[in-house]
Write an enzyme that holds these catalytic residues in place. Structure first.
Site, PDB file in Angstrom:
ATOM      1  N   HIS A  65       0.303   4.616  -2.454  1.00 34.48           N
ATOM      2  CA  HIS A  65      -0.427   3.913  -3.848  1.00 34.48           C
ATOM      3  C   HIS A  65       0.395   2.344  -4.078  1.00 34.48           C
ATOM      4  O   HIS A  65       1.129   2.479  -5.086  1.00 34.48           O
ATOM      5  CB  HIS A  65      -1.200   4.836  -4.755  1.00 34.48           C
ATOM      6  CG  HIS A  65      -2.009   6.120  -4.236  1.00 34.48           C
ATOM      7  ND1 HIS A  65      -1.759   6.745  -5.604  1.00 34.48           N
ATOM      8  CD2 HIS A  65      -2.914   5.473  -3.831  1.00 34.48           C
ATOM      9  CE1 HIS A  65      -2.833   7.860  -4.673  1.00 34.48           C
ATOM     10  NE2 HIS A  65      -3.279   6.600  -4.002  1.00 34.48           N
ATOM     11  N   LYS A 123      -1.662   1.043   3.615  1.00 34.95           N
ATOM     12  CA  LYS A 123      -2.498  -0.479   3.754  1.00 34.95           C
ATOM     13  C   LYS A 123      -1.716  -0.983   3.026  1.00 34.95           C
ATOM     14  O   LYS A 123      -0.923  -1.133   2.789  1.00 34.95           O
ATOM     15  CB  LYS A 123      -3.738   0.658   2.797  1.00 34.95           C
ATOM     16  CG  LYS A 123      -4.501   1.325   2.109  1.00 34.95           C
ATOM     17  CD  LYS A 123      -5.324   1.577   1.611  1.00 34.95           C
ATOM     18  CE  LYS A 123      -7.244   2.280   1.819  1.00 34.95           C
ATOM     19  NZ  LYS A 123      -8.098   2.403   0.841  1.00 34.95           N
ATOM     20  N   ARG A 148      -2.779   9.753   4.706  1.00 33.01           N
ATOM     21  CA  ARG A 148      -4.737   9.296   5.466  1.00 33.01           C
ATOM     22  C   ARG A 148      -4.936   9.526   6.504  1.00 33.01           C
ATOM     23  O   ARG A 148      -3.612   9.030   8.204  1.00 33.01           O
ATOM     24  CB  ARG A 148      -4.611   7.745   5.288  1.00 33.01           C
ATOM     25  CG  ARG A 148      -4.111   7.253   3.492  1.00 33.01           C
ATOM     26  CD  ARG A 148      -4.967   5.458   3.676  1.00 33.01           C
ATOM     27  NE  ARG A 148      -4.588   5.242   2.049  1.00 33.01           N
ATOM     28  CZ  ARG A 148      -3.834   5.046   1.402  1.00 33.01           C
ATOM     29  NH1 ARG A 148      -1.945   4.847   2.380  1.00 33.01           N
ATOM     30  NH2 ARG A 148      -3.409   4.484   0.011  1.00 33.01           N
ATOM     31  N   ARG A 196      -5.615  15.240   1.589  1.00 34.36           N
ATOM     32  CA  ARG A 196      -4.705  14.518   1.304  1.00 34.36           C
ATOM     33  C   ARG A 196      -4.816  14.866  -0.055  1.00 34.36           C
ATOM     34  O   ARG A 196      -3.245  14.711  -0.844  1.00 34.36           O
ATOM     35  CB  ARG A 196      -5.048  13.171   1.382  1.00 34.36           C
ATOM     36  CG  ARG A 196      -4.003  12.093   0.302  1.00 34.36           C
ATOM     37  CD  ARG A 196      -4.733  10.684   1.273  1.00 34.36           C
ATOM     38  NE  ARG A 196      -4.134   9.319   0.319  1.00 34.36           N
ATOM     39  CZ  ARG A 196      -2.557   8.830   0.775  1.00 34.36           C
ATOM     40  NH1 ARG A 196      -1.688   9.291   1.135  1.00 34.36           N
ATOM     41  NH2 ARG A 196      -2.895   7.817  -0.809  1.00 34.36           N
TER      42      ARG A 196
END
Length: 312
Positions: free
Chosen positions: A284, A190, A167, A261
């Site tokens: 993820h 994240k 990202r 990405r």
């Protein structure tokens, strides 16, 4: 920083300090690990909710009143937001997520939240760009720069986004202590989740070339990618560089840093990468987020079929 996002008080001067905008922002950033943009959006939603509840219930809003909000109240709030701002289903779902976070914060441990299903969102299929276009994009963005080290920086950043599937925020957060680069780097994504990402030799060479001529000291504890004045490179500058290259090359508007990405993921999957492995590379949390790329691959197969089969 948090106090500058919104006015200081949510519920009036007579309420505990933990119900200030700054406290809610700190909770989101520290406890929920939300980004600066998410913090700002969630705090703004909390203000909108309180203003609506005061009007809807016809009285001052306090913590006790927030605890009595019903599903019907939240449905009315979202309906008002749709009328006032023309929210799409995706925007309404994000607004509801912010409302839930605020009510959970205000209610404390054991708070019972109204049940309301989020609007159904039709998930779009990511639109990858061709490998040749990804390389052309990086080259063009670099060639548009007059300063050699900035040109080398833009080339390195864009090749990293495509070659490693980062990202753009993850790339901006990289520490110069990674230098000299090996065959892989550890990236924090994240939720403060770390993952190992392999680096292609072309990506390593581009970053090494940038580092060799960067005029700012690249030491551990400092940003790897620098802005023109030596500070951490802003993601907005990367987006502007991609937008300019996209126009010059005649590429579609969907050609963004994040599309690089998507392209990384789609091209790996098309060459036989395992879905679980791809999940790890992308960082993820859920496999369902990665499975969307199988739809991309299926769409490509259908395009090939329709263009090649004599009866298609």
């Amino acid at each position: 920083m948090a106090t500058s996002l919104t006015p200081n008080i949510f519920l009036g001067d007579d309420h505990p300090a933990r119900f200030t905008a700054a406290a809610f922002a700190d909770h989101l950033r520290r406890d929920r690990l939300r980004s600066v943009h998410t913090v700002r959006a969630y705090v703004a939603t909390a203000h909108r909710l309180i203003a609506f509840v005061g009007e809807h219930r016809g009285g001052p809003v306090d913590v006790a009143m927030l605890g009595t909000l019903s599903t019907a109240d939240l449905r009315a709030f979202l309906a008002r937001r749709r009328d006032d701002a023309g929210l799409t289903n995706a925007s309404a779902a994000r607004e509801l997520s912010a409302v839930r976070a605020f009510l959970a914060f205000a209610g404390g441990d054991g708070a019972t939240l109204p049940r309301l299903r989020a609007p159904r969102i039709k998930r779009g299929v990511p639109r990858p760009i061709a490998p040749a276009d990804a390389r052309a994009l990086a080259d063009d963005a670099a060639e548009a720069r007059d300063v050699p080290w900035i040109a080398a920086r833009d080339l390195a950043v864009l090749l990293l986004l495509y070659g490693a599937g980062l990202r753009v925020g993850e790339a901006m957060a990289l520490d110069a202590g990674l230098l000299p680069l090996g065959e892989a780097i550890v990236v924090t994504g994240k939720g403060n989740k770390a993952r190992v990402v392999p680096l292609l030799s072309v990506v390593r060479d581009a970053i090494a070339g940038y580092a060799a001529i960067c005029p700012w000291p690249l030491r551990k504890g400092s940003a790897l990618f620098r802005g023109a004045k030596g500070g951490r490179l802003d993601a907005a500058i990367v987006r502007r560089a991609v937008a300019g290259a996209r126009v010059r090359l005649g590429l579609p508007e969907r050609t963004t840093p994040h599309a690089l990405r998507h392209s990384f993921a789609t091209h790996l999957l098309g060459r036989g990468a395992d879905l679980r492995q791809l999940q790890e590379l992308l960082g993820h949390a859920s496999l369902s987020s990665t499975q969307i790329y199988t739809a991309v691959d299926a769409a490509h197969l259908l395009d090939v079929y329709r263009s090649a089969h004599p009866r298609a």
